[in-house]
Structure formats: C-alpha cells, structure tokens
Design a protein around this motif. Structure first.
Motif, mmCIF file in Angstrom:
data_model
loop_
_atom_site.group_PDB
_atom_site.id
_atom_site.type_symbol
_atom_site.label_atom_id
_atom_site.label_comp_id
_atom_site.label_asym_id
_atom_site.label_seq_id
_atom_site.Cartn_x
_atom_site.Cartn_y
_atom_site.Cartn_z
ATOM 1 N N ALA A 1 2.625 -1.996 -54.124
ATOM 2 C CA ALA A 1 1.201 -2.249 -53.872
ATOM 3 C C ALA A 1 0.918 -3.712 -53.579
ATOM 4 N N ASP A 2 -0.139 -3.954 -52.802
ATOM 5 C CA ASP A 2 -0.694 -5.294 -52.652
ATOM 6 C C ASP A 2 -1.786 -5.521 -53.691
ATOM 7 N N VAL A 3 -2.466 -4.431 -54.045
ATOM 8 C CA VAL A 3 -3.493 -4.474 -55.085
ATOM 9 C C VAL A 3 -3.350 -3.201 -55.920
ATOM 10 N N ILE A 4 -3.433 -3.344 -57.242
ATOM 11 C CA ILE A 4 -3.490 -2.184 -58.138
ATOM 12 C C ILE A 4 -4.882 -2.177 -58.763
ATOM 13 N N GLU A 5 -5.633 -1.087 -58.470
ATOM 14 C CA GLU A 5 -7.056 -1.066 -58.845
ATOM 15 C C GLU A 5 -7.317 -0.368 -60.179
ATOM 16 N N SER A 6 -6.251 0.130 -60.816
ATOM 17 C CA SER A 6 -6.462 1.044 -61.938
ATOM 18 C C SER A 6 -5.883 0.531 -63.256
ATOM 19 N N LEU A 7 -6.007 -0.758 -63.507
ATOM 20 C CA LEU A 7 -5.595 -1.320 -64.798
ATOM 21 C C LEU A 7 -6.673 -0.987 -65.821
ATOM 22 N N ASP A 8 -6.316 -0.163 -66.811
ATOM 23 C CA ASP A 8 -7.378 0.351 -67.690
ATOM 24 C C ASP A 8 -7.037 0.426 -69.171
ATOM 25 N N ARG A 9 -5.865 -0.124 -69.579
ATOM 26 C CA ARG A 9 -5.567 -0.064 -71.020
ATOM 27 C C ARG A 9 -4.506 -1.093 -71.381
ATOM 28 N N PRO A 10 -4.495 -1.502 -72.659
ATOM 29 C CA PRO A 10 -3.575 -2.565 -73.077
ATOM 30 C C PRO A 10 -2.096 -2.263 -72.795
ATOM 31 N N LYS A 11 -1.670 -1.013 -73.027
ATOM 32 C CA LYS A 11 -0.248 -0.699 -72.796
ATOM 33 C C LYS A 11 0.142 -0.894 -71.337
ATOM 34 N N LEU A 12 -0.787 -0.556 -70.437
ATOM 35 C CA LEU A 12 -0.505 -0.719 -69.010
ATOM 36 C C LEU A 12 -0.500 -2.209 -68.635
ATOM 37 N N ALA A 13 -1.348 -2.998 -69.261
ATOM 38 C CA ALA A 13 -1.358 -4.443 -69.001
ATOM 39 C C ALA A 13 0.008 -5.037 -69.355
ATOM 40 N N ALA A 14 0.526 -4.635 -70.514
ATOM 41 C CA ALA A 14 1.838 -5.141 -70.941
ATOM 42 C C ALA A 14 2.927 -4.680 -69.980
ATOM 43 N N ALA A 15 2.863 -3.414 -69.576
ATOM 44 C CA ALA A 15 3.878 -2.863 -68.663
ATOM 45 C C ALA A 15 3.829 -3.561 -67.305
ATOM 46 N N LEU A 16 2.640 -3.847 -66.819
ATOM 47 C CA LEU A 16 2.515 -4.520 -65.515
ATOM 48 C C LEU A 16 3.008 -5.963 -65.595
ATOM 49 N N ALA A 17 2.721 -6.640 -66.708
ATOM 50 C CA ALA A 17 3.198 -8.017 -66.871
ATOM 51 C C ALA A 17 4.724 -8.047 -66.832
ATOM 52 N N GLN A 18 5.324 -7.096 -67.529
ATOM 53 C CA GLN A 18 6.786 -7.010 -67.570
ATOM 54 C C GLN A 18 7.345 -6.658 -66.190
ATOM 55 N N ALA A 19 6.704 -5.701 -65.518
ATOM 56 C CA ALA A 19 7.156 -5.268 -64.187
ATOM 57 C C ALA A 19 7.065 -6.415 -63.179
ATOM 58 N N MET A 20 6.020 -7.220 -63.275
ATOM 59 C CA MET A 20 5.858 -8.346 -62.339
ATOM 60 C C MET A 20 6.968 -9.375 -62.542
ATOM 61 N N GLN A 21 7.306 -9.580 -63.794
ATOM 62 C CA GLN A 21 8.396 -10.511 -64.076
ATOM 63 C C GLN A 21 9.717 -9.967 -63.503
ATOM 64 N N ALA A 22 9.957 -8.686 -63.739
ATOM 65 C CA ALA A 22 11.211 -8.066 -63.291
ATOM 66 C C ALA A 22 11.310 -8.036 -61.765
ATOM 67 N N GLU A 23 10.183 -7.788 -61.100
ATOM 68 C CA GLU A 23 10.202 -7.621 -59.643
ATOM 69 C C GLU A 23 9.986 -8.934 -58.897
ATOM 70 N N GLY A 24 9.497 -9.960 -59.579
ATOM 71 C CA GLY A 24 9.181 -11.210 -58.896
ATOM 72 C C GLY A 24 8.088 -11.027 -57.847
ATOM 73 N N ARG A 25 7.126 -10.190 -58.161
ATOM 74 C CA ARG A 25 6.051 -9.856 -57.226
ATOM 75 C C ARG A 25 4.774 -9.720 -58.036
ATOM 76 N N ARG A 26 3.659 -10.270 -57.525
ATOM 77 C CA ARG A 26 2.411 -10.249 -58.299
ATOM 78 C C ARG A 26 1.253 -9.679 -57.494
ATOM 79 N N PRO A 27 1.176 -8.344 -57.381
ATOM 80 C CA PRO A 27 -0.004 -7.769 -56.727
ATOM 81 C C PRO A 27 -1.265 -8.134 -57.508
ATOM 82 N N GLU A 28 -2.388 -8.273 -56.789
ATOM 83 C CA GLU A 28 -3.665 -8.492 -57.465
ATOM 84 C C GLU A 28 -4.030 -7.241 -58.260
ATOM 85 N N LEU A 29 -4.783 -7.449 -59.326
ATOM 86 C CA LEU A 29 -5.168 -6.333 -60.185
ATOM 87 C C LEU A 29 -6.685 -6.247 -60.317
ATOM 88 N N LEU A 30 -7.175 -5.017 -60.364
ATOM 89 C CA LEU A 30 -8.575 -4.772 -60.701
ATOM 90 C C LEU A 30 -8.598 -3.980 -62.006
#
Ligand SMILES: *Cc1c(COP(=O)(O)O)cnc(C)c1O
Length: 221
Positions: A96-125
């Motif tokens: 994704a270029d943008v992920i519009e469905s960030l809606d809970r703490p567990k997903l925030a943690a998972a996305l932070a970890q995924a961004m680190q692993a992938e070296g990619r930072r899509p914008e989040l809503l």
C-alpha cells in the motif's frame, strides 16, 4: 467510451461541482476508485481513463491484482481501506501507499514492526467508528484522541489523517462533521470520507478523499 470511463467522467464532474458548491479550491478532493471484487481488467480500464488512485479492502485480493498493474503504470497509487488483521500487516505495508484502516493498538504495534521489517512507510489514516456500531471496525469516538497520540508518540507511526464509514441509515453529515473537527484539532490534513451514496455530503463537510466503488465499476457480484 466504456462504461467505466463514462462513470469516472461523471463522478469527477460531480466531485468538481460539490467542491465548488462548498467554496473549496478546485482539485482539493481526490477520488479513490474502489475496485474491490472487480478484475484487474476493470482497473486497467480506469487507468486508461486517467484514474491513478485506487482502493482495495482485502490485502490478498490487492496482492493478486496490483503488482502486475504497477509494472505498466508506475504512478498508480493504492490505498488499503478494509479491516486489517495483524497477520496481514506486513503484506499491507509492502503493497500500500496509504493504509486507511488503522483502528486498534495491536494493529498499530504490528504496523510499526512491519514498517521496520520492510523498510517502507506507507501513510496511515486512523479509522473511527463514528456511529459507535458494534459490528463495525474503527476506534470508538471516545478513544480516538488517545489512540492518535499513542500511534504517533509511542509507535512513531506516520499518521496523516482520519477515515470513517458512517451508519448506512440516517444523515451522515453529523458524523462527517465530527470527524472533520477532530482532524482539525489534531492538525491532520487527510480526511477520507464519503462513498458512492454520500460523497457530495462528505465534500461539503471537508473530505479530502472520497472512496467511490459501485458508481464507477458497477454493482459488486
Ligand atoms: C467498498 C467500500 C467503499 C466503496 O463503496 P461504494 O458504495 O461501492 O462506493 C468505500 N469505502 C470502503 C471502506 C469500502 O469497503
């Protein structure tokens, strides 16, 4: 002109009219063409008609369609707009270029970890459950401000805006207005709200992105 090209032209016209009626600058509302359940050929047709921004609600479906299209249309941009399981966070970050469905703490943690692993930072809503509907995704209204703070400060996530899907019944405008006010208070520039049935109302309330599916691609089977 194909149906998709004609539908796109009509939706763009309606967006331009609604933007002007709201005394907002021309071009201040972007159209996210929601292609879920429709084949890559339909997306290609929309690309041929000048559309570059697309939305998909399932990561797996998007992964099947979009990498091939991106090869031919490098300026294509993809928004993931559907409920996201934590085990799909890494695929979503890759795609994704943008992920519009960030809606809970567990997903925030998972996305932070995924961004680190992938070296990619899509914008989040951050998606807010503006109608407080138990079956719907989204952070509850009352928790939205704290959640935004945690996403930005604890997880260092690139949150640029808010998204909502108001209840199917009733006037969506109070919900749109509430979301716009929260975005303004928090200094968030992006407001993704409004679908085929209510995008003009969303534009009147300040939407910067409208997500339109069936009015472009036809009914979903
Ligand atoms: C399907 C979908 C849309 C588009 O809905 P239409 O009514 O077909 O325009 C918009 N946003 C989300 C999150 C969706 O899942």
């Amino acid at each position: 002109m194909s149906d998709i090209a004609a539908n796109l032209a009509r939706i763009r016209e309606r967006i331009a009219e609604a933007t002007a009626r709201a005394n907002r600058p021309a071009g201040s509302v972007q159209l996210v063409a929601v292609s879920k359940t429709h084949p890559a050929a339909a997306v290609a047709e929309a690309l041929g008609a000048g559309q570059r921004l697309f939305g998909e609600n399932r990561v797996q479906e998007a992964a099947g369609k979009f990498p091939g299209l991106r090869a031919d249309w490098p300026e294509l941009r993809l928004h993931v707009i559907g409920a996201l399981q934590t085990n799909k966070a890494r695929d979503a970050v890759r795609l994704a270029d943008v992920i519009e469905s960030l809606d809970r703490p567990k997903l925030a943690a998972a996305l932070a970890q995924a961004m680190q692993a992938e070296g990619r930072r899509p914008e989040l809503l951050v998606q807010v459950n503006v109608g407080e509907e138990p079956q719907k995704a989204g952070i509850p209204r009352a928790e939205a401000a704290d959640f935004l703070r945690a996403c930005r400060e604890e997880h260092g996530l690139p949150v640029t805006g808010l998204m909502c899907i108001p209840p199917a019944e009733g006037d969506p405008r109070p919900h749109f207005a509430w979301l716009a006010e929260l975005a303004a208070k928090r200094g968030l520039a992006v407001l993704s709200m409004g679908m085929s049935a209510d995008f003009e109302a969303a534009i009147a309330c300040g939407a910067t992105h409208v997500r339109v599916g069936s009015a472009i691609f036809g009914a979903r089977g």
